[in-house]
Write an enzyme that holds these catalytic residues in place. Structure first.
Site, PDB file in Angstrom:
ATOM      1  N   SER A   1       0.861  -1.184   0.000  1.00 30.03           N
ATOM      2  CA  SER A   1       0.000   0.000   0.000  1.00 30.03           C
ATOM      3  C   SER A   1       0.894   1.229   0.000  1.00 30.03           C
ATOM      4  CB  SER A   1      -0.902   0.024   1.235  1.00 30.03           C
ATOM      5  OG  SER A   1      -1.532   1.300   1.377  1.00 30.03           O
TER       6      SER A   1
ATOM      7  N   SER B   1       6.759  -0.936   3.238  1.00 30.52           N
ATOM      8  CA  SER B   1       6.816  -1.113   1.783  1.00 30.52           C
ATOM      9  C   SER B   1       7.769  -0.095   1.182  1.00 30.52           C
ATOM     10  CB  SER B   1       5.422  -0.961   1.160  1.00 30.52           C
ATOM     11  OG  SER B   1       4.545  -1.977   1.588  1.00 30.52           O
TER      12      SER B   1
ATOM     13  N   ILE C   1       0.566   3.745   1.678  1.00 31.34           N
ATOM     14  CA  ILE C   1       0.725   4.287   3.029  1.00 31.34           C
ATOM     15  C   ILE C   1       1.508   3.338   3.937  1.00 31.34           C
ATOM     16  CG2 ILE C   1      -1.301   5.780   2.929  1.00 31.34           C
ATOM     17  CD1 ILE C   1      -2.741   3.657   4.687  1.00 31.34           C
ATOM     18  N   SER C   2       2.088   2.297   3.367  1.00 34.75           N
ATOM     19  CA  SER C   2       2.874   1.347   4.154  1.00 34.75           C
ATOM     20  C   SER C   2       4.319   1.814   4.266  1.00 34.75           C
ATOM     21  CB  SER C   2       2.827  -0.042   3.505  1.00 34.75           C
ATOM     22  OG  SER C   2       3.833  -0.886   4.047  1.00 34.75           O
ATOM     23  N   LEU C   3       4.721   2.202   5.471  1.00 29.10           N
ATOM     24  CA  LEU C   3       6.094   2.625   5.720  1.00 29.10           C
ATOM     25  C   LEU C   3       7.093   1.566   5.289  1.00 29.10           C
ATOM     26  CD1 LEU C   3       8.412   4.267   7.072  1.00 29.10           C
ATOM     27  CD2 LEU C   3       7.798   3.085   9.214  1.00 29.10           C
TER      28      LEU C   3
END
Length: 216
Positions: free
Chosen positions: A12, A18, A14-16
């Site tokens: 995503s 990632s 908004i996934s840090l």
């Protein structure tokens, strides 16, 4: 295993984590000639059904330790990070749908598609941009080499793209995945960017995947 592995990549914008793993993952896929299947998911929903909590709902101890880990990995991966981005957690769904529209038109392997996926993460975590903002989405799409305005209109008007994002999220749920990034190779899941080296070992060693079957 095949000389050209296929990796399913659940993530995503908004996934840090990632974001932290994105450049390292990109290098791995280039080195191993891997095909990446991009699968943007609704991370907040996945948290809600798997026992995870949004950052601001976690205990103060966990929030504090997360910042320490963030700094450690920033140094290890040698990347810029905004520890507490102004627009986090903005809703990434529209940006995800732009990605899905681009994939539909050009395929997962297209350089501009891959670059948009990377820039979407960078927008949140390195540039402190609002990934829910239409102007931001168009801007990073153009930067990646895509037709941002046209893809945005598709993302806004075509319900099938929202259905695709929902289906990918449901797929992750059914596979019992519970966070992002999740890299899946031959059915073996690797959760978290700190598993990239494990993923690399599997690709390069050619060992058989570990798949646990439910015996109940």
């Amino acid at each position: 295993m095949s000389s050209s592995p296929v990796i399913e990549y659940y993530f995503s914008f908004i996934s840090l984590w990632s974001y932290i793993g994105s450049r390292r993952f990109q290098r791995l896929t280039q080195e191993t000639n891997a095909k990446v299947i991009l699968k943007p998911i609704d991370l907040m929903y996945i948290f809600s059904i798997s026992g995870g909590l949004p950052v601001k709902q976690r205990s103060t101890q966990r929030q504090a330790y997360r910042l320490i880990e963030m700094e450690r990995w920033r140094r290890i991966r040698d990347i810029p990070i905004v520890p507490q981005p102004k627009y986090y957690p903005a809703d990434p769904s529209l940006a995800h749908r732009v990605l899905l529209a681009a994939i539909e038109e050009s395929g997962h392997d297209d350089h501009s598609v891959q670059e948009y996926a990377r820039l979407g993460l960078e927008a949140v975590w390195a540039r402190e941009l609002n990934i829910a903002d239409q102007g931001t989405i168009v801007g990073i799409a153009k930067e990646a080499g895509l037709d941002g305005e046209r893809l945005l209109e598709r993302a806004k008007s075509e319900s099938v793209l929202a259905d695709q994002e929902a289906a990918l999220t449901k797929e992750a749920e059914e596979k019992q995945y519970f966070g992002a990034p999740l890299y899946s190779l031959h059915g073996e899941p690797f959760w978290g960017q700190d598993r990239i080296e494990m993923l690399e070992d599997v690709i390069k060693s050619g060992r058989e995947p570990i798949v646990i079957h439910d015996t109940e």
